[in-house]
Scaffold this motif. Structure first.
Motif, short mmCIF file in Angstrom:
data_model
loop_
_atom_site.label_atom_id
_atom_site.label_comp_id
_atom_site.label_asym_id
_atom_site.label_seq_id
_atom_site.Cartn_x
_atom_site.Cartn_y
_atom_site.Cartn_z
N PHE A 1 -26.77 -3.91 -26.78
CA PHE A 1 -27.21 -2.59 -26.31
C PHE A 1 -26.88 -2.39 -24.84
CE2 PHE A 1 -30.36 -2.24 -29.93
CZ PHE A 1 -29.80 -1.09 -30.46
N SER A 2 -26.96 -3.45 -24.04
CA SER A 2 -26.72 -3.32 -22.59
C SER A 2 -25.29 -2.92 -22.28
CB SER A 2 -27.06 -4.63 -21.89
OG SER A 2 -26.18 -5.66 -22.27
N THR A 3 -24.35 -3.29 -23.15
CA THR A 3 -22.94 -2.92 -22.92
C THR A 3 -22.73 -1.42 -23.07
OG1 THR A 3 -22.34 -3.29 -25.25
CG2 THR A 3 -22.13 -5.16 -23.75
N CYS A 4 -23.68 -0.74 -23.71
CA CYS A 4 -23.56 0.71 -23.92
C CYS A 4 -24.38 1.51 -22.91
CB CYS A 4 -24.02 1.09 -25.33
SG CYS A 4 -23.19 0.20 -26.66
N GLY A 5 -25.16 0.83 -22.07
CA GLY A 5 -26.09 1.53 -21.19
C GLY A 5 -25.43 2.51 -20.24
N SER A 6 -24.39 2.06 -19.54
CA SER A 6 -23.72 2.92 -18.56
C SER A 6 -23.08 4.13 -19.23
CB SER A 6 -22.66 2.12 -17.80
OG SER A 6 -23.25 1.06 -17.08
N HIS A 7 -22.42 3.88 -20.36
CA HIS A 7 -21.76 4.98 -21.06
C HIS A 7 -22.77 6.00 -21.58
CE1 HIS A 7 -19.86 6.82 -24.73
NE2 HIS A 7 -18.93 7.04 -23.83
N LEU A 8 -23.89 5.52 -22.12
CA LEU A 8 -24.92 6.43 -22.62
C LEU A 8 -25.51 7.28 -21.50
CD1 LEU A 8 -26.98 4.46 -25.29
CD2 LEU A 8 -25.80 6.64 -25.59
N THR A 9 -25.68 6.68 -20.32
CA THR A 9 -26.22 7.42 -19.18
C THR A 9 -25.27 8.53 -18.77
OG1 THR A 9 -27.31 5.39 -18.41
CG2 THR A 9 -27.12 7.19 -16.84
N VAL A 10 -23.97 8.22 -18.68
CA VAL A 10 -22.97 9.22 -18.30
C VAL A 10 -22.89 10.33 -19.33
CG1 VAL A 10 -20.52 9.60 -17.90
CG2 VAL A 10 -21.62 7.60 -16.92
N VAL A 11 -22.91 9.95 -20.62
CA VAL A 11 -22.85 10.95 -21.69
C VAL A 11 -24.05 11.89 -21.61
CG1 VAL A 11 -23.07 11.26 -24.19
CG2 VAL A 11 -21.46 9.61 -23.29
N GLY B 1 -20.23 20.03 -11.93
CA GLY B 1 -18.90 19.84 -11.34
C GLY B 1 -18.88 19.07 -10.04
N VAL B 2 -20.04 18.91 -9.38
CA VAL B 2 -20.08 18.26 -8.08
C VAL B 2 -20.88 16.97 -8.12
CG1 VAL B 2 -20.76 18.51 -5.66
CG2 VAL B 2 -19.79 20.47 -6.89
N VAL B 3 -22.10 17.05 -8.66
CA VAL B 3 -23.00 15.90 -8.65
C VAL B 3 -22.60 14.84 -9.68
CG1 VAL B 3 -25.39 15.13 -8.90
CG2 VAL B 3 -24.89 17.31 -7.79
N THR B 4 -22.26 15.28 -10.90
CA THR B 4 -21.93 14.33 -11.97
C THR B 4 -20.75 13.42 -11.63
OG1 THR B 4 -22.78 15.88 -13.63
CG2 THR B 4 -21.35 14.12 -14.41
N PRO B 5 -19.62 13.93 -11.09
CA PRO B 5 -18.54 13.01 -10.69
C PRO B 5 -18.96 12.00 -9.64
CG PRO B 5 -17.72 15.26 -10.81
CD PRO B 5 -19.21 15.35 -10.94
N MET B 6 -19.95 12.35 -8.81
CA MET B 6 -20.45 11.39 -7.81
C MET B 6 -21.33 10.32 -8.47
SD MET B 6 -23.13 12.02 -4.67
CE MET B 6 -24.46 12.22 -5.86
N LEU B 7 -22.09 10.72 -9.51
CA LEU B 7 -23.00 9.77 -10.16
C LEU B 7 -22.27 8.73 -10.99
CD1 LEU B 7 -25.88 12.14 -11.38
CD2 LEU B 7 -25.90 10.60 -9.41
N ASN B 8 -21.12 9.11 -11.57
CA ASN B 8 -20.41 8.19 -12.46
C ASN B 8 -20.11 6.82 -11.85
OD1 ASN B 8 -20.55 10.11 -14.44
ND2 ASN B 8 -18.41 10.65 -14.43
N PRO B 9 -19.48 6.75 -10.66
CA PRO B 9 -19.22 5.42 -10.09
C PRO B 9 -20.50 4.66 -9.75
CG PRO B 9 -18.68 7.14 -8.50
CD PRO B 9 -18.91 7.82 -9.82
N LEU B 10 -21.54 5.38 -9.33
CA LEU B 10 -22.82 4.72 -9.03
C LEU B 10 -23.42 4.12 -10.30
CD1 LEU B 10 -24.41 7.35 -6.60
CD2 LEU B 10 -23.20 5.25 -6.01
N ILE B 11 -23.36 4.86 -11.40
CA ILE B 11 -23.91 4.38 -12.67
C ILE B 11 -23.15 3.16 -13.15
CG2 ILE B 11 -24.20 4.94 -15.11
CD1 ILE B 11 -24.71 7.86 -14.21
N TYR B 12 -21.81 3.23 -13.11
CA TYR B 12 -21.01 2.13 -13.63
C TYR B 12 -21.09 0.88 -12.77
CZ TYR B 12 -18.82 5.03 -17.22
OH TYR B 12 -18.60 5.80 -18.32
#
Length: 314
Positions: free
Chosen positions: A240-250, A281-292
């Motif tokens: 389940f942990s391998t899917c955590g980052s992807h699920l958060t971004v989705v 369009g602004v916040v989400t692209p910034m969050l992606n690298p932080l999440i991953y």
């Protein structure tokens, strides 16, 4: 596309953008915030792209698609934020008719590509968990490249249809109550509820949101079934942990996108659309690298390795 004709037969060669805010103090705060957000977005996603490219341990399908999304986020934010910052220095921000179509088309293309890539990452996680022994055979480097090429090409074709068919008949004015030439904002200037407008909205809504999102739901349903069959509690937690980052971004990406594009559209919801456009369009692209990076030990170790090499060379 050098000009458009409004319903009063006057030729229009540019649009006037409403911007983010009409309050000077708010504009200064927003301007400084956007500068910081863009720097974090650009540097963070660039770091992920470089790390995945040069660290051999990250040469896997999951990180390959992740680096594609990081590259997309750089392009997506670069399509709007620098333009927004430039217009923030002008009293009357405008954009030419041709440039507005180009900005809209690029945003649609990159957005559609990311939707499909997120679905591909769900498929990748499903294969890795449900069929680990054959995973590297099914999803090898060649297959990854082919899937990425098909994704980019299909997104391009889906973008061409609404852009070519986009109506060039607007209701007597050329003022867009938005900070960029966003598709929904331009549609609200089209005269009446024409069939073309409804068809365009339907095409984009169906192919960019429900279809890939449905695949994601299907893959994660099968992932849950596969994980529950694992006897070891520790192994289940690891899967389940391998899917955590992807699920958060989705969740973040699709949550804002579904609200923006599938809710009933009206000419009165412009201010609300601006808020969600900023987040999408602004916040989400910034969050992606932080999440991953924050949730992924492999990426953090690769970054430490690169930093350590540079310090050693000094």
């Amino acid at each position: 596309m050098d000009m458009l004709v409004t319903d009063n037969d006057s030729e229009v060669t540019e649009f006037i953008l409403g911007g983010l805010s009409n309050h000077p103090k708010s504009q200064i705060a927003l301007y400084c915030t956007l500068v910081m957000v863009y720097l974090i977005t650009f540097l963070g996603n660039s770091l992920i792209t470089v790390v995945v490219r040069f660290d051999g341990r990250l040469h896997t399908p999951m990180y390959f698609f992740q680096s594609n999304i990081s590259f997309l986020d750089i392009c997506y934010s670069s399509n709007s934020i620098p333009f927004l910052l430039f217009n923030g220095l002008r009293d009357y921000p405008t954009i030419s008719y041709t440039s507005s179509y180009a900005q809209m088309a690029i945003a649609l293309f990159l957005g559609m590509t990311e939707y499909v890539l997120l679905a591909l990452m769900a498929y990748d996680r499903f294969l890795a968990i449900s069929n680990p022994l054959c995973y590297t055979i099914i999803i090898n480097n060649q297959v990854c490249i082919q899937l990425a090429m098909v994704t980019w090409a299909s997104a391009f074709l889906l973008t061409i249809i609404p852009v070519i068919a986009f109506p060039a008949h607007f209701c007597g004015h050329n003022t867009i109550n938005h900070f960029i030439c966003e598709f929904q904002a331009l549609l609200k200037l089209v005269c009446s509820e024409t069939p073309v407008r409804l068809i365009l909205g339907l095409v984009i809504s169906i192919f960019t949101l429900p279809v890939p999102f449905t695949f994601i739901l299907i893959f994660y349903t099968r992932i849950v079934v596969a994980v529950l069959r694992i006897r070891s509690a520790e192994a289940r937690l690891k899967a389940f942990s391998t899917c955590g980052s992807h699920l958060t971004v989705v969740t973040v990406f699709y949550g804002t996108a579904i609200y923006m594009y599938l809710k009933p559209q009206s000419k009165e919801s412009l201010e609300e659309d601006k808020v969600f456009s900023i987040f999408y369009g602004v916040v989400t692209p910034m969050l992606n690298p932080l999440i991953y990076t924050l949730r992924n030990k492999d990426v953090k170790n690769a970054i430490r390795k690169i930093i350590g090499k540079k310090e050693y060379q000094k």
